[in-house]
Scaffold this motif. Structure first.
Motif, PDB file in Angstrom:
ATOM      1  N   LEU A  10     -42.635  -0.190 -31.776  1.00  8.08           N
ATOM      2  CA  LEU A  10     -43.661   0.310 -32.677  1.00  8.08           C
ATOM      3  C   LEU A  10     -44.991   0.322 -31.930  1.00  8.08           C
ATOM      4  O   LEU A  10     -45.340  -0.649 -31.253  1.00  8.08           O
ATOM      5  CB  LEU A  10     -43.761  -0.570 -33.920  1.00  8.08           C
ATOM      6  CG  LEU A  10     -42.572  -0.501 -34.878  1.00  8.08           C
ATOM      7  CD1 LEU A  10     -42.652  -1.629 -35.906  1.00  8.08           C
ATOM      8  CD2 LEU A  10     -42.520   0.864 -35.570  1.00  8.08           C
ATOM      9  N   ALA A  11     -45.713   1.405 -32.040  1.00  5.37           N
ATOM     10  CA  ALA A  11     -46.991   1.527 -31.342  1.00  5.37           C
ATOM     11  C   ALA A  11     -47.942   0.408 -31.772  1.00  5.37           C
ATOM     12  O   ALA A  11     -48.094   0.126 -32.963  1.00  5.37           O
ATOM     13  CB  ALA A  11     -47.611   2.895 -31.638  1.00  5.37           C
ATOM     14  N   GLY A  12     -48.548  -0.226 -30.766  1.00  2.04           N
ATOM     15  CA  GLY A  12     -49.494  -1.299 -31.054  1.00  2.04           C
ATOM     16  C   GLY A  12     -48.864  -2.632 -31.371  1.00  2.04           C
ATOM     17  O   GLY A  12     -49.574  -3.604 -31.632  1.00  2.04           O
ATOM     18  N   ALA A  13     -47.534  -2.708 -31.369  1.00  3.06           N
ATOM     19  CA  ALA A  13     -46.812  -3.958 -31.656  1.00  3.06           C
ATOM     20  C   ALA A  13     -47.390  -4.678 -32.873  1.00  3.06           C
ATOM     21  O   ALA A  13     -47.913  -5.793 -32.772  1.00  3.06           O
ATOM     22  CB  ALA A  13     -46.828  -4.875 -30.436  1.00  3.06           C
ATOM     23  N   PRO A  54     -34.814  12.105 -35.894  1.00 10.39           N
ATOM     24  CA  PRO A  54     -35.807  12.947 -35.199  1.00 10.39           C
ATOM     25  C   PRO A  54     -36.707  12.188 -34.241  1.00 10.39           C
ATOM     26  O   PRO A  54     -37.226  12.785 -33.279  1.00 10.39           O
ATOM     27  CB  PRO A  54     -36.628  13.543 -36.359  1.00 10.39           C
ATOM     28  CG  PRO A  54     -35.705  13.505 -37.532  1.00 10.39           C
ATOM     29  CD  PRO A  54     -34.848  12.293 -37.359  1.00 10.39           C
ATOM     30  N   LEU A  55     -36.911  10.888 -34.465  1.00 12.28           N
ATOM     31  CA  LEU A  55     -37.795  10.108 -33.599  1.00 12.28           C
ATOM     32  C   LEU A  55     -37.027   9.284 -32.557  1.00 12.28           C
ATOM     33  O   LEU A  55     -37.639   8.490 -31.834  1.00 12.28           O
ATOM     34  CB  LEU A  55     -38.659   9.160 -34.448  1.00 12.28           C
ATOM     35  CG  LEU A  55     -39.634   9.832 -35.419  1.00 12.28           C
ATOM     36  CD1 LEU A  55     -40.326   8.786 -36.282  1.00 12.28           C
ATOM     37  CD2 LEU A  55     -40.665  10.668 -34.653  1.00 12.28           C
ATOM     38  N   ALA A  56     -35.730   9.511 -32.449  1.00 15.63           N
ATOM     39  CA  ALA A  56     -34.914   8.691 -31.546  1.00 15.63           C
ATOM     40  C   ALA A  56     -35.330   8.850 -30.086  1.00 15.63           C
ATOM     41  O   ALA A  56     -35.144   7.938 -29.280  1.00 15.63           O
ATOM     42  CB  ALA A  56     -33.435   9.034 -31.708  1.00 15.63           C
ATOM     43  N   GLY A  57     -35.903   9.974 -29.728  1.00 16.57           N
ATOM     44  CA  GLY A  57     -36.288  10.196 -28.342  1.00 16.57           C
ATOM     45  C   GLY A  57     -37.708   9.782 -28.010  1.00 16.57           C
ATOM     46  O   GLY A  57     -38.132   9.915 -26.855  1.00 16.57           O
ATOM     47  N   ALA A  58     -38.445   9.253 -28.985  1.00 18.92           N
ATOM     48  CA  ALA A  58     -39.848   8.891 -28.751  1.00 18.92           C
ATOM     49  C   ALA A  58     -39.946   7.644 -27.878  1.00 18.92           C
ATOM     50  O   ALA A  58     -39.072   6.770 -27.903  1.00 18.92           O
ATOM     51  CB  ALA A  58     -40.553   8.648 -30.078  1.00 18.92           C
ATOM     52  N   THR A  59     -41.021   7.568 -27.097  1.00 17.75           N
ATOM     53  CA  THR A  59     -41.265   6.367 -26.298  1.00 17.75           C
ATOM     54  C   THR A  59     -41.736   5.229 -27.188  1.00 17.75           C
ATOM     55  O   THR A  59     -41.301   4.083 -27.043  1.00 17.75           O
ATOM     56  CB  THR A  59     -42.325   6.650 -25.215  1.00 17.75           C
ATOM     57  OG1 THR A  59     -41.865   7.729 -24.396  1.00 17.75           O
ATOM     58  CG2 THR A  59     -42.561   5.422 -24.353  1.00 17.75           C
ATOM     59  N   GLU A  60     -42.648   5.529 -28.083  1.00 18.99           N
ATOM     60  CA  GLU A  60     -43.123   4.597 -29.099  1.00 18.99           C
ATOM     61  C   GLU A  60     -43.211   5.339 -30.423  1.00 18.99           C
ATOM     62  O   GLU A  60     -43.330   6.558 -30.458  1.00 18.99           O
ATOM     63  CB  GLU A  60     -44.510   4.041 -28.754  1.00 18.99           C
ATOM     64  CG  GLU A  60     -44.547   3.031 -27.630  1.00 18.99           C
ATOM     65  CD  GLU A  60     -45.942   2.420 -27.485  1.00 18.99           C
ATOM     66  OE1 GLU A  60     -46.033   1.189 -27.444  1.00 18.99           O
ATOM     67  OE2 GLU A  60     -46.922   3.195 -27.422  1.00 18.99           O
ATOM     68  N   ILE A  61     -43.148   4.578 -31.513  1.00 17.34           N
ATOM     69  CA  ILE A  61     -43.183   5.195 -32.839  1.00 17.34           C
ATOM     70  C   ILE A  61     -44.303   4.559 -33.649  1.00 17.34           C
ATOM     71  O   ILE A  61     -44.391   3.325 -33.731  1.00 17.34           O
ATOM     72  CB  ILE A  61     -41.836   5.005 -33.571  1.00 17.34           C
ATOM     73  CG1 ILE A  61     -40.713   5.689 -32.783  1.00 17.34           C
ATOM     74  CG2 ILE A  61     -41.908   5.548 -34.989  1.00 17.34           C
ATOM     75  CD1 ILE A  61     -39.331   5.434 -33.360  1.00 17.34           C
ATOM     76  N   LEU A 108     -41.986  -2.945 -21.613  1.00 25.42           N
ATOM     77  CA  LEU A 108     -42.701  -3.918 -20.776  1.00 25.42           C
ATOM     78  C   LEU A 108     -43.426  -3.235 -19.623  1.00 25.42           C
ATOM     79  O   LEU A 108     -44.436  -3.758 -19.127  1.00 25.42           O
ATOM     80  CB  LEU A 108     -41.713  -4.953 -20.228  1.00 25.42           C
ATOM     81  CG  LEU A 108     -41.154  -5.956 -21.251  1.00 25.42           C
ATOM     82  CD1 LEU A 108     -40.040  -6.784 -20.631  1.00 25.42           C
ATOM     83  CD2 LEU A 108     -42.254  -6.872 -21.771  1.00 25.42           C
ATOM     84  N   ALA A 109     -42.922  -2.080 -19.197  1.00 21.61           N
ATOM     85  CA  ALA A 109     -43.561  -1.358 -18.083  1.00 21.61           C
ATOM     86  C   ALA A 109     -44.749  -0.521 -18.536  1.00 21.61           C
ATOM     87  O   ALA A 109     -45.506  -0.015 -17.686  1.00 21.61           O
ATOM     88  CB  ALA A 109     -42.532  -0.460 -17.402  1.00 21.61           C
ATOM     89  N   LEU A 110     -44.962  -0.405 -19.850  1.00 17.98           N
ATOM     90  CA  LEU A 110     -46.086   0.382 -20.345  1.00 17.98           C
ATOM     91  C   LEU A 110     -47.412  -0.352 -20.078  1.00 17.98           C
ATOM     92  O   LEU A 110     -47.469  -1.577 -20.133  1.00 17.98           O
ATOM     93  CB  LEU A 110     -45.952   0.635 -21.845  1.00 17.98           C
ATOM     94  CG  LEU A 110     -44.800   1.538 -22.294  1.00 17.98           C
ATOM     95  CD1 LEU A 110     -44.728   1.589 -23.803  1.00 17.98           C
ATOM     96  CD2 LEU A 110     -44.983   2.950 -21.723  1.00 17.98           C
TER      97      LEU A 110
END
Length: 317
Positions: free
Chosen positions: A261-264, A181-188, A309-311
């Motif tokens: 992952l959000a926030g690395a 379900p999260l495969a299309g997310a930009t970040e998780i 990297l472009a974020l």
């Protein structure tokens, strides 16, 4: 006292100079110190080597005998040393590059580039899950270079004996099956994966502890973690049994997507290590540059890494 090469050099220097004073100057010694040394040598050889006179010194029959042998031995030893050095340099050139690394795409890429840059030299590899094992082999001169990684800012193994340079640092991504379900997310967000089982490759660093700590900060404890080889990790993700942890440069694989992952919360440093007192030190700058080029190429091939990297504000460490 056992006779040594330096004693033969002293005897030859006295004979060539014709006096103890001149020989002492040539050898960088005080004349009394040279006289004392000569007496010790004469005692070891059983008799006087030089007759002393007002005009200087001249060899005794025993001195002539020892000098004759010294004029054979000393050049032979010098020649042996020069030939040994030439042999070592030639053997090292033929030996090429002995690389040790943990399992990952950067090692294969480095082998490819070294083989292309040095087609007349052999490139061999040794792989292990243990960064400590690989580093120890480099420290003991059984390998020339270690291409390994450390979690976050942790110190690499054998840090006091080896030179370490950073190749690059990557955020840790997650591998998901394309049907997740999260495969299309930009970040998780890590918290959104709280109910998942996990899979990762083993290692002897602190990554497992750091992952557990990151999960705790996100409000959960991982239910299970399968530590296994890369192919098995991929399979477990493909069939939906687990989500995987991977470096951002993980190559594209059928049925899988990688997402940041959000926030690395976790990152991985790729490191190249070598011993500063072996011949590998001479080629370290080239090998490091090639390793960095390999990483840049791997990053460029990953769509998800390039997008991350472009974020705005994308950074690790």
């Amino acid at each position: 006292m056992d006779l040594e090469l330096r004693h033969l050099k002293t005897i030859r220097a006295i004979a060539d100079a014709g006096s103890l004073t001149k020989a002492a100057t040539a050898l960088g010694l005080a004349q009394p110190a040279l006289s004392t040394q000569l007496k010790r040598i004469e005692r070891a050889l059983g008799g006087e080597l030089f007759e002393r006179g007002r005009s200087g010194v001249r060899p005794t029959p025993l001195g002539e005998f020892v000098l004759a042998r010294a004029r054979i031995v000393l050049p032979a030893v010098t020649g042996l040393q020069e030939e040994a050095e030439r042999f070592t340099r030639g053997w090292q050139d033929r030996r090429g590059f002995r690389l040790g690394g943990t399992h990952g795409p950067l090692l294969g890429g480095l082998v490819d580039r070294l083989a292309a840059a040095h087609p007349d030299q052999a490139v061999s590899t040794y792989t292990s899950w243990s960064e400590r094992e690989i580093a120890a082999q480099v420290a003991d001169a059984r390998l020339d270079f270690a291409l390994v990684g450390t979690c976050g800012a942790s110190m690499p193994p054998e840090n006091e004996r080896l030179v370490w340079r950073e190749v690059a640092r990557d955020p840790v991504f997650v591998m998901l099956t394309t049907g997740h379900p999260l495969a299309g997310a930009t970040e998780i967000d890590l918290a959104d994966l709280a109910g998942e089982a996990w899979t990762d490759v083993p290692g002897d660093g602190c990554f497992g502890d750091c992952f557990t700590a990151a999960c705790a900060r996100a409000g959960f404890a991982p239910s299970s973690v399968y530590e296994t080889d890369t192919a098995s990790c991929v399979h477990l993700v493909q069939v939906g049994r687990a989500v995987g942890l991977c470096r951002a440069t993980f190559p594209p694989t059928g049925g899988i997507v990688t997402r940041p992952l959000a926030g690395a919360p976790l990152y991985w440093r790729h490191l190249l290590g070598w011993h500063p007192e072996t011949y590998a030190h001479d080629s370290a700058a080239e090998v490091l540059a090639l390793a960095r080029a390999v990483h840049a190429a791997a990053a460029a091939r990953s769509e998800s890494y390039s997008a991350w990297l472009a974020l705005p504000g994308a950074d690790v460490g």
